[in-house]
Design a protein around this motif. Sequence first.
Motif, PDB file in Angstrom:
ATOM      1  N   MET A   1       0.844  -1.203   0.000  1.00  0.00           N
ATOM      2  CA  MET A   1       0.000   0.000   0.000  1.00  0.00           C
ATOM      3  C   MET A   1       0.873   1.246   0.000  1.00  0.00           C
ATOM      4  N   LEU A   2       0.464   2.251  -0.789  1.00  0.00           N
ATOM      5  CA  LEU A   2       1.194   3.513  -0.881  1.00  0.00           C
ATOM      6  C   LEU A   2       1.193   4.226   0.473  1.00  0.00           C
ATOM      7  N   ARG A   3       2.308   4.778   0.843  1.00  0.00           N
ATOM      8  CA  ARG A   3       2.401   5.532   2.095  1.00  0.00           C
ATOM      9  C   ARG A   3       1.737   6.902   1.911  1.00  0.00           C
ATOM     10  N   THR A   4       0.803   7.238   2.786  1.00  0.00           N
ATOM     11  CA  THR A   4       0.054   8.489   2.675  1.00  0.00           C
ATOM     12  C   THR A   4      -0.038   9.166   4.039  1.00  0.00           C
ATOM     13  N   HIS A   5      -0.703  10.321   4.072  1.00  0.00           N
ATOM     14  CA  HIS A   5      -0.943  11.021   5.337  1.00  0.00           C
ATOM     15  C   HIS A   5      -1.752  10.159   6.295  1.00  0.00           C
ATOM     16  N   LEU A   6      -2.622   9.298   5.763  1.00  0.00           N
ATOM     17  CA  LEU A   6      -3.451   8.439   6.611  1.00  0.00           C
ATOM     18  C   LEU A   6      -2.652   7.286   7.205  1.00  0.00           C
ATOM     19  N   THR A   7      -1.768   6.697   6.422  1.00  0.00           N
ATOM     20  CA  THR A   7      -0.928   5.630   6.972  1.00  0.00           C
ATOM     21  C   THR A   7       0.064   6.205   7.984  1.00  0.00           C
ATOM     22  N   VAL A   8       0.524   7.443   7.745  1.00  0.00           N
ATOM     23  CA  VAL A   8       1.401   8.116   8.708  1.00  0.00           C
ATOM     24  C   VAL A   8       0.669   8.327  10.023  1.00  0.00           C
ATOM     25  N   LEU A   9      -0.586   8.789   9.953  1.00  0.00           N
ATOM     26  CA  LEU A   9      -1.369   9.013  11.169  1.00  0.00           C
ATOM     27  C   LEU A   9      -1.545   7.707  11.944  1.00  0.00           C
ATOM     28  N   GLU A  10      -1.872   6.626  11.256  1.00  0.00           N
ATOM     29  CA  GLU A  10      -2.078   5.348  11.922  1.00  0.00           C
ATOM     30  C   GLU A  10      -0.790   4.862  12.590  1.00  0.00           C
ATOM     31  N   THR A  11       0.326   4.993  11.891  1.00  0.00           N
ATOM     32  CA  THR A  11       1.614   4.570  12.443  1.00  0.00           C
ATOM     33  C   THR A  11       1.996   5.420  13.653  1.00  0.00           C
ATOM     34  N   SER A  12       1.817   6.734  13.539  1.00  0.00           N
ATOM     35  CA  SER A  12       2.201   7.642  14.622  1.00  0.00           C
ATOM     36  C   SER A  12       1.312   7.463  15.845  1.00  0.00           C
ATOM     37  N   ALA A  13       0.013   7.172  15.622  1.00  0.00           N
ATOM     38  CA  ALA A  13      -0.895   6.938  16.755  1.00  0.00           C
ATOM     39  C   ALA A  13      -0.457   5.720  17.547  1.00  0.00           C
ATOM     40  N   SER A  14       0.084   4.724  16.846  1.00  0.00           N
ATOM     41  CA  SER A  14       0.582   3.517  17.512  1.00  0.00           C
ATOM     42  C   SER A  14       1.914   3.776  18.199  1.00  0.00           C
ATOM     43  N   LYS A  15       2.773   4.527  17.533  1.00  0.00           N
ATOM     44  CA  LYS A  15       4.136   4.741  18.022  1.00  0.00           C
ATOM     45  C   LYS A  15       4.219   5.805  19.114  1.00  0.00           C
ATOM     46  N   PHE A  16       3.397   6.877  18.984  1.00  0.00           N
ATOM     47  CA  PHE A  16       3.474   8.007  19.929  1.00  0.00           C
ATOM     48  C   PHE A  16       2.153   8.203  20.667  1.00  0.00           C
ATOM     49  N   GLY A  17       1.406   7.141  20.896  1.00  0.00           N
ATOM     50  CA  GLY A  17       0.026   7.218  21.369  1.00  0.00           C
ATOM     51  C   GLY A  17      -0.270   8.217  22.463  1.00  0.00           C
ATOM     52  N   SER A  18       0.518   8.241  23.535  1.00  0.00           N
ATOM     53  CA  SER A  18       0.198   9.106  24.677  1.00  0.00           C
ATOM     54  C   SER A  18       0.775  10.514  24.553  1.00  0.00           C
ATOM     55  N   ALA A  19       1.633  10.739  23.558  1.00  0.00           N
ATOM     56  CA  ALA A  19       2.239  12.063  23.370  1.00  0.00           C
ATOM     57  C   ALA A  19       1.204  13.043  22.825  1.00  0.00           C
ATOM     58  N   ALA A  20       1.375  14.320  23.150  1.00  0.00           N
ATOM     59  CA  ALA A  20       0.449  15.348  22.662  1.00  0.00           C
ATOM     60  C   ALA A  20       0.730  15.656  21.204  1.00  0.00           C
ATOM     61  N   VAL A  21      -0.320  15.708  20.407  1.00  0.00           N
ATOM     62  CA  VAL A  21      -0.184  16.126  19.011  1.00  0.00           C
ATOM     63  C   VAL A  21      -0.718  17.544  18.825  1.00  0.00           C
ATOM     64  N   PHE A  22      -1.669  17.963  19.694  1.00  0.00           N
ATOM     65  CA  PHE A  22      -2.217  19.320  19.641  1.00  0.00           C
ATOM     66  C   PHE A  22      -2.201  19.944  21.031  1.00  0.00           C
ATOM     67  N   ARG A  23      -1.949  21.233  21.075  1.00  0.00           N
ATOM     68  CA  ARG A  23      -2.221  22.038  22.268  1.00  0.00           C
ATOM     69  C   ARG A  23      -3.135  23.164  21.797  1.00  0.00           C
ATOM     70  N   THR A  24      -4.329  23.235  22.352  1.00  0.00           N
ATOM     71  CA  THR A  24      -5.323  24.215  21.924  1.00  0.00           C
ATOM     72  C   THR A  24      -5.659  25.169  23.066  1.00  0.00           C
ATOM     73  N   PRO A  25      -5.927  26.425  22.743  1.00  0.00           N
ATOM     74  CA  PRO A  25      -6.134  27.418  23.806  1.00  0.00           C
ATOM     75  C   PRO A  25      -7.537  27.359  24.403  1.00  0.00           C
ATOM     76  N   GLU A  26      -7.599  27.522  25.728  1.00  0.00           N
ATOM     77  CA  GLU A  26      -8.864  27.711  26.430  1.00  0.00           C
ATOM     78  C   GLU A  26      -8.854  29.142  26.957  1.00  0.00           C
TER      79      GLU A  26
END
Length: 534
Positions: A1-26
Amino acid sequence: MLRTHLTVLETSASKFGSAAVFRTPELDPTTNRVRAWKSTSYQQFYSDVQTFAKYWTQTLGSQGIRQRSVIGVWLSGFLYTDVLHIYGLSRAGYIPQLFSIRLPNPLVIYELLQRAGAKALIHDASFSNIVGDCPVPTHLAADVRGLDLRTAPLSPVLDVSEEDVGFIFHTSGSTSGSPKLVLCRYRWLSNVLEKSYSICRPRNSHRQDVTVFIGSMCHIAQSFMFIGTLQHGSCVVQPTALNFPSEELIDMIVRCGLNRLNQFATFLANHLRASRQDSRLLSMLMALDDVLYTGLALPREEEQWAYNHGIKIRNLFGSTEVGGMLLSGGCERNPALVAPLPGTSYRFVPTSSAPTESQSTHRSTAELFELVILADSPDCPDPSLRHADGNFHTGDLFQEVLPGFYLFRGRDDDWIKSENSLRCDTKAIEDNARAMCGTLIAECVVVGTGRPSPVMFIEPGVELNHDKLKKEIFRKIRLFHSRRYLHEQIISPDMIVVVPKVTLPRTATKGNIRRKAVEEKFKSQIDEIFARAR
């Protein structure tokens, strides 16, 4: 399967699961200041994308809209939920056609939807009252995280080919009253993965990189950088505004651990100027691992200030059609010079014509070269955007200062870049004004490099009170401007300046008005116009 933004997201969610990907303002409702920065983990982001994908699979599928259909997305692109809609649609197997909120005319949106063959439009709530006559079904971009969609069906990630379209962006300036479609095929996206991976590589592998939104996810700059963020398990902070004040930058450094700053040059220059009077800000800028800017050149004073104080600035030269192309920092003798990114196939073609007025008036007589993206380059845009020779001609001109290293020297046309680095066709505005206003105008020129919107200078063709003349000109050109991006619009009579005849600087030979010289001569007046407009 071609490597895409979606396969990157799936791999990163597995590899960096508990790390923060977003910090949003309150925000504090009373002071409107940032009370806290909320963290969203990679695993949570991945789960939310799945939820939004299920929602759009269910919603669009019930209308008979098949996978691989184009779906319009008209959002700010600055919110976490905006990212979820874009990635959720893509995960559901659809092709997002991304519209900027800076394109406020729904008629232009409808034309672009039809041109792309879109089957539906997902829109921000602020557009609900103006999309009633949309030619395709419309859907509110609601936050569906509260829905229980655990049992809702979701097909596997589609197996795509290099020639399949993944996204549709649009040129940031209007041509003939409308932006062009920029079809992003997976061959092109694969190269974006490689380029963004290299540009966003952490300087310190023992800690997480934290950066900041550079723009809207509906534009290529932030989409490009976000793919790089995902690949390294880095975090991106969503600021309260793109031109966030230096106080907010300090807060992001202190409370979010921001160590990489990505900004358009106009906004970065504000922080560099502020650092001259703020030693704490200066020390923080000096401590950042990377300060990457794009869009426009930094003012010479601010660039020198940064280099003299060891601020690690890099210039990424790019465009909507190609993404990042050239990067500075690779030349030891002159770190300001840019060179092509690895893995690309470009040619710098000598120009035979004399420099145009859109280029710098302080240029040396050194030969100029146009940057051409060759057809065999993996980032060459879709064939619909290429020249007859099969290559993509950028129109961007460079001087080769050292072998293989270049300095940007303007363009070979009448396009300028606004404050947020989006393009504006000044000649189209001038031509329309002359056509619509007839004898009211003897001569005109549009300026506004690095400004929020253009300003038009007029030499009058009739004897008339200047205020009345400005209002009459504005009335006649208003319809034309209503179809354009916000950064391309003459938004009020105040953006029209009337000067006496033969006041505007001209070339000595042909008598053409010198756009750059007008900007320099009337700088203080233009400053005052935008100071009043705030």
